[in-house]
Design an enzyme around this catalytic site. Structure first.
Site, short mmCIF file in Angstrom:
data_model
loop_
_atom_site.label_atom_id
_atom_site.label_comp_id
_atom_site.label_asym_id
_atom_site.label_seq_id
_atom_site.Cartn_x
_atom_site.Cartn_y
_atom_site.Cartn_z
N CYS A 1 27.02 57.43 26.45
CA CYS A 1 27.43 58.75 26.92
C CYS A 1 26.69 59.91 26.25
O CYS A 1 26.76 61.03 26.74
CB CYS A 1 28.93 58.92 26.72
SG CYS A 1 29.92 57.88 27.83
N HIS B 1 30.40 67.05 27.61
CA HIS B 1 30.50 65.76 28.29
C HIS B 1 31.96 65.36 28.44
O HIS B 1 32.68 65.22 27.43
CB HIS B 1 29.75 64.68 27.50
CG HIS B 1 30.03 63.29 28.01
ND1 HIS B 1 29.59 62.86 29.23
CD2 HIS B 1 30.72 62.26 27.45
CE1 HIS B 1 30.00 61.61 29.41
NE2 HIS B 1 30.68 61.23 28.35
N ASN C 1 33.53 59.48 34.62
CA ASN C 1 32.55 59.49 33.54
C ASN C 1 31.35 58.64 33.96
O ASN C 1 31.46 57.42 34.09
CB ASN C 1 33.19 58.93 32.27
CG ASN C 1 32.25 58.94 31.07
OD1 ASN C 1 31.05 59.09 31.20
ND2 ASN C 1 32.81 58.75 29.88
#
Length: 398
Positions: free
Chosen positions: A169, A309, A342
């Site tokens: 990520c 994020h 995500n």
């Protein structure tokens, strides 16, 4: 030929860009095949994985899905692929080769879709790209997705390629950090950042340990053109990339990670991740702003714009709580989470695109917008990528 030290320094200076690097264009893409409503995901997931008899587990996943703040997600994986590869359901069966065969072709294609949009917005030919930085966890093969993308786009054979693998990520944040350094230290460089992820490599039947990941992750790709001055006619900086830092929280390797195995890639995500980020995020921001503006900088977090994020709803909630942010400050991140889930490293590009869209709409209505902002991405390590952004004030009509 002899060269003096002064001449060498001047030569080095002339090879560098002017001013900070900037985001010049953004593109995003998702697989066109399967869009799943979060409300229907648990029923569909347990049906296609032939796990309907695990009723308690299915009800648990439904509760998790309800709390995620996600409304829908996009997937390349579909029932046709699963029928052809029933081994994808059993982690004990060897399936990595079959998974990699699929994503090795599809990850670059998805990245191409995003990159074409970014290049079109940029307005210059793809052959003007000098560097390519590609981030993905979805491939375990060389030559890698970066070379395939370069071929698909028709980039020059001299393009300088870098592949970032298994950064997870924070891969998008790391790729943008690297692109900034490349653009500022190579005069005239134009860097294409591409992040592309397909969750097929980690798909498996529910076993109780992977439910959070199954409820969070989706497929997507993001592309960004990065360059430093001098800017060519028609190039319009969207976000100046003022400074970038990377911080690893000591002793947190256990909390977040990926493991490549014969049955695919396994994720592990500890429940402590939001708390650990909350304990460290403000210091990372302070360090980045001091690097950019000096030790005596005084920052009010609510005076900034934010590109964070969206690793999950609890992460956004914790950051909002710790920094005492007003409710709408993280709305770009929350909207991307709602619409796409995500998408690992690609997600931060979607957030920048959404933030850009919102800022343009607000500007069109004559509203005063923040000049300074912060971008943050988190991943295995636990690693925190922080970038200070600045919006250049363009003359009206330009």
């Amino acid at each position: 030929m002899a060269m003096t030290r002064a001449q060498g320094q001047e030569s080095q200076r002339m090879q560098q860009g002017e001013g900070p690097a900037a985001v010049l264009a953004i593109g995003t893409a998702n697989p066109s095949g399967t869009i799943v409503s979060q409300d229907e995901f648990a029923d569909q997931f347990f049906r296609v994985s032939k796990s309907d008899h695990f009723t308690a587990l299915k009800e648990k996943l439904k509760r998790i899905c309800h709390k995620t703040g996600i409304e829908k997600r996009h997937f390349h994986m579909n029932e046709e692929i699963l029928c052809a590869h029933p081994e994808f359901l059993d982690r004990e069966l060897p399936s990595l080769d079959a998974r990699v065969d699929i994503v090795a072709a599809e990850v670059p294609k998805l990245a191409e879709s995003a990159a074409v949009k970014a290049i079109t917005e940029w307005g210059r030919p793809a052959t003007d790209i000098t560097h390519l930085v590609f981030s993905t966890y979805s491939g375990c093969r060389a030559p890698s997705a970066d070379l395939q993308l370069a071929s698909l786009l028709g980039l020059r054979p001299t393009v300088c390629r870098t592949i970032l693998s298994l950064h997870g990520c924070y891969g998008g944040g790391r790729a943008l950090h690297l692109a900034k350094e490349l653009a500022e230290n190579n005069r005239g460089a134009r860097v294409l950042v591409a992040c592309s992820e397909i969750t097929l490599v980690c798909f498996s039947a529910p076993d109780g340990s992977n439910l959070v990941g199954q409820a969070l992750f989706g497929d997507g790709a993001g592309a960004v053109i990065v360059g430093a001055g001098p800017f060519a006619a028609g190039e319009r900086p969207l976000f100046e990339m003022v400074t970038a830092t990377q911080t690893t929280i000591p002793g947190t390797e256990y909390a977040l990670g990926m493991q490549v195995a014969g049955g695919g890639i396994d994720f592990h995500l500890a429940i402590q991740v939001p708390m650990l980020l909350g304990q460290n995020v403000e210091q990372c921001l302070l360090d980045a702003f001091r690097s950019a503006l000096g030790d005596d900088v005084d920052v009010t977090w609510n005076d900034l714009f934010w590109a964070v994020h969206p690793g999950g709803r609890p992460i956004l909630d914790k950051i909002e709580e710790v920094l005492k942010l007003e409710p709408m400050k993280l709305e770009a991140s929350r909207r991307v989470l709602r619409e796409y889930g995500n998408m690992s490293g690609a997600t931060i590009v979607f957030v920048l695109d959404e933030l850009r869209r919102r800022m343009q709409e607000e500007g069109d209505h004559g509203n005063q917008l923040p000049e300074w902002g912060a971008m943050m991405a988190f991943g295995p390590g636990i690693t925190i990528e922080t970038m200070i952004l600045h919006t250049p004030r363009h003359p009206k009509g330009n």
